[in-house]
Design a protein around this motif. Sequence first.
Motif, PDB file in Angstrom:
ATOM      1  N   VAL A   1       0.835  -1.200   0.000  1.00  0.00           N
ATOM      2  CA  VAL A   1       0.000   0.000   0.000  1.00  0.00           C
ATOM      3  C   VAL A   1       0.868   1.248   0.000  1.00  0.00           C
ATOM      4  N   ASP A   2       1.927   1.238   0.792  1.00  0.00           N
ATOM      5  CA  ASP A   2       2.834   2.386   0.864  1.00  0.00           C
ATOM      6  C   ASP A   2       3.369   2.766  -0.513  1.00  0.00           C
ATOM      7  N   GLN A   3       3.637   1.791  -1.365  1.00  0.00           N
ATOM      8  CA  GLN A   3       4.194   2.055  -2.681  1.00  0.00           C
ATOM      9  C   GLN A   3       3.124   2.261  -3.749  1.00  0.00           C
ATOM     10  N   GLU A   4       1.888   2.024  -3.406  1.00  0.00           N
ATOM     11  CA  GLU A   4       0.799   2.172  -4.381  1.00  0.00           C
ATOM     12  C   GLU A   4      -0.211   3.201  -3.872  1.00  0.00           C
ATOM     13  N   THR A   5      -1.329   2.735  -3.366  1.00  0.00           N
ATOM     14  CA  THR A   5      -2.355   3.643  -2.861  1.00  0.00           C
ATOM     15  C   THR A   5      -3.261   2.891  -1.907  1.00  0.00           C
ATOM     16  N   VAL A   6      -3.876   3.615  -0.994  1.00  0.00           N
ATOM     17  CA  VAL A   6      -4.843   2.983  -0.099  1.00  0.00           C
ATOM     18  C   VAL A   6      -6.015   2.491  -0.940  1.00  0.00           C
ATOM     19  N   PRO A   7      -6.260   1.191  -0.962  1.00  0.00           N
ATOM     20  CA  PRO A   7      -7.357   0.692  -1.803  1.00  0.00           C
ATOM     21  C   PRO A   7      -8.714   0.924  -1.153  1.00  0.00           C
ATOM     22  N   ALA A   8      -9.724   1.026  -1.990  1.00  0.00           N
ATOM     23  CA  ALA A   8     -11.082   1.196  -1.466  1.00  0.00           C
ATOM     24  C   ALA A   8     -11.469   0.035  -0.563  1.00  0.00           C
ATOM     25  N   SER A   9     -10.909  -1.158  -0.819  1.00  0.00           N
ATOM     26  CA  SER A   9     -11.239  -2.315   0.012  1.00  0.00           C
ATOM     27  C   SER A   9     -10.784  -2.125   1.454  1.00  0.00           C
ATOM     28  N   HIS A  10      -9.645  -1.431   1.655  1.00  0.00           N
ATOM     29  CA  HIS A  10      -9.209  -1.128   3.027  1.00  0.00           C
ATOM     30  C   HIS A  10     -10.221  -0.225   3.719  1.00  0.00           C
ATOM     31  N   ILE A  11     -10.660   0.800   3.004  1.00  0.00           N
ATOM     32  CA  ILE A  11     -11.622   1.741   3.588  1.00  0.00           C
ATOM     33  C   ILE A  11     -12.954   1.049   3.835  1.00  0.00           C
ATOM     34  N   ASP A  12     -13.356   0.155   2.936  1.00  0.00           N
ATOM     35  CA  ASP A  12     -14.598  -0.592   3.155  1.00  0.00           C
ATOM     36  C   ASP A  12     -14.507  -1.431   4.421  1.00  0.00           C
ATOM     37  N   ALA A  13     -13.334  -2.004   4.673  1.00  0.00           N
ATOM     38  CA  ALA A  13     -13.155  -2.797   5.891  1.00  0.00           C
ATOM     39  C   ALA A  13     -13.244  -1.919   7.135  1.00  0.00           C
ATOM     40  N   VAL A  14     -12.689  -0.711   7.064  1.00  0.00           N
ATOM     41  CA  VAL A  14     -12.795   0.225   8.182  1.00  0.00           C
ATOM     42  C   VAL A  14     -14.261   0.613   8.388  1.00  0.00           C
ATOM     43  N   ARG A  15     -14.973   0.857   7.308  1.00  0.00           N
ATOM     44  CA  ARG A  15     -16.400   1.200   7.410  1.00  0.00           C
ATOM     45  C   ARG A  15     -17.153   0.092   8.155  1.00  0.00           C
ATOM     46  N   ARG A  16     -16.922  -1.170   7.747  1.00  0.00           N
ATOM     47  CA  ARG A  16     -17.651  -2.297   8.334  1.00  0.00           C
ATOM     48  C   ARG A  16     -17.288  -2.525   9.798  1.00  0.00           C
ATOM     49  N   SER A  17     -16.099  -2.109  10.194  1.00  0.00           N
ATOM     50  CA  SER A  17     -15.624  -2.365  11.551  1.00  0.00           C
ATOM     51  C   SER A  17     -16.355  -1.558  12.618  1.00  0.00           C
ATOM     52  N   GLY A  18     -16.997  -0.466  12.227  1.00  0.00           N
ATOM     53  CA  GLY A  18     -17.639   0.417  13.196  1.00  0.00           C
ATOM     54  C   GLY A  18     -16.713   1.466  13.767  1.00  0.00           C
ATOM     55  N   LEU A  19     -15.448   1.445  13.370  1.00  0.00           N
ATOM     56  CA  LEU A  19     -14.474   2.381  13.938  1.00  0.00           C
ATOM     57  C   LEU A  19     -14.736   3.826  13.531  1.00  0.00           C
ATOM     58  N   LEU A  20     -15.434   4.042  12.436  1.00  0.00           N
ATOM     59  CA  LEU A  20     -15.712   5.423  12.010  1.00  0.00           C
ATOM     60  C   LEU A  20     -16.706   6.109  12.948  1.00  0.00           C
ATOM     61  N   GLY A  21     -17.415   5.325  13.741  1.00  0.00           N
ATOM     62  CA  GLY A  21     -18.357   5.909  14.699  1.00  0.00           C
ATOM     63  C   GLY A  21     -17.887   5.819  16.128  1.00  0.00           C
ATOM     64  N   VAL A  22     -16.571   5.644  16.323  1.00  0.00           N
ATOM     65  CA  VAL A  22     -16.045   5.423  17.675  1.00  0.00           C
ATOM     66  C   VAL A  22     -16.457   6.526  18.646  1.00  0.00           C
ATOM     67  N   GLY A  23     -16.447   7.779  18.200  1.00  0.00           N
ATOM     68  CA  GLY A  23     -16.792   8.878  19.098  1.00  0.00           C
ATOM     69  C   GLY A  23     -18.151   9.484  18.854  1.00  0.00           C
ATOM     70  N   ALA A  24     -18.917   8.931  17.924  1.00  0.00           N
ATOM     71  CA  ALA A  24     -20.221   9.499  17.567  1.00  0.00           C
ATOM     72  C   ALA A  24     -21.275   9.133  18.603  1.00  0.00           C
TER      73      ALA A  24
END
Length: 347
Positions: free
Chosen positions: A27-50
């Motif tokens: 990833v460091d040499q390429e780009t953050v893939p949408a699949s990584h962000i999708d995994a973060v979305r599914r994890s619930g971490l985006l709402g940690v402080g909401a």
Amino acid sequence: MTTAPHPLVARAHRLAHDLLAPHAERVDQETVPASHIDAVRRSGLLGVGAPTKYGGSAAPAAVARETAEILAGACCSTWFVQTQHHTPVKVLATYDSPVREKLLRPLASGELLAGIAYAHVRAFPRVPVRAAPEPGGWRFDGTVPWYTGWGLNDVMLLAGVTDTAEVMFAFTEAREQPGLRPSPPMRLAALTAARTVSVELDGLRVPEEAVALRVPYERWSVTDRAKTVNASPAVFGITEAALALLDDDTAAPLRTRLDEVRRRSYTLADHPVPHEHLDERLALRTQAYDVMRTATTAALVTGGGRAMALTSKAQRLAREAMFLLVQGQTAESRAAHLASLAFSASA
């Protein structure tokens, strides 16, 4: 660190172990893939402080810090994309506005990912982005020097300064549109993968109902200062990852220093009055950088010539550490850090 397991901490560990860390060098040499962000979305971490009212976890600050450490230590580029999201969530949760009811729930659930375009406001009295009222809303003109997550984010929280020295925060779609044009992705020494661009604003129109906050600059800057003097959890996450590359004898004294600086930093971060002990907070921020720099340097030395390969974890961590030295930097934090370096050189 938290003293008892929390579900979000467990999810962060799984995400880091199963996905982020194994692919971090690629990833460091390429780009953050949408699949990584999708995994973060599914994890619930985006709402940690909401707020729970809007579908978030309303987790304690200690949980948010620990999950940030875990993600940053596993893949700093992915951490940096998703960490932008938490500021828009906090703004919507803190300040009542019509846009809260439209966006806070989808942001808390991870249905939408938000980025931020406001660091330039710290340049005041210079005004890189100007906000001006017009019938039915606001017009934004100027240049956003840094915007991370382009092509991954759904919306951006954009800030400009008015002629009456108010800071105007409003949401707009994170896409090219009339009045908003991104640059090509920047090539950086570290975190190129985080998809950072600059954004040219030429008459971008934002409706009044998209405004999240309007506040005098002087009042906003007091709140902002309290955030930028604290040590970043990402610094501790990178340090932990570097220490894991060392033998026990080398790592032990560094880990002792890390644990002490982190403990003191987080104690002050939890202080009920965020505007107190600012000098001590800045000193601890600088000490956290010192431990990180020493740990990543030790990892490079341990790796020897192999550490010069772009596939080396030690080399990646050292470059990510360099990035964190300037991430969230203000004139005040820069001066404190430079003064500390000058003192160390003369001691």
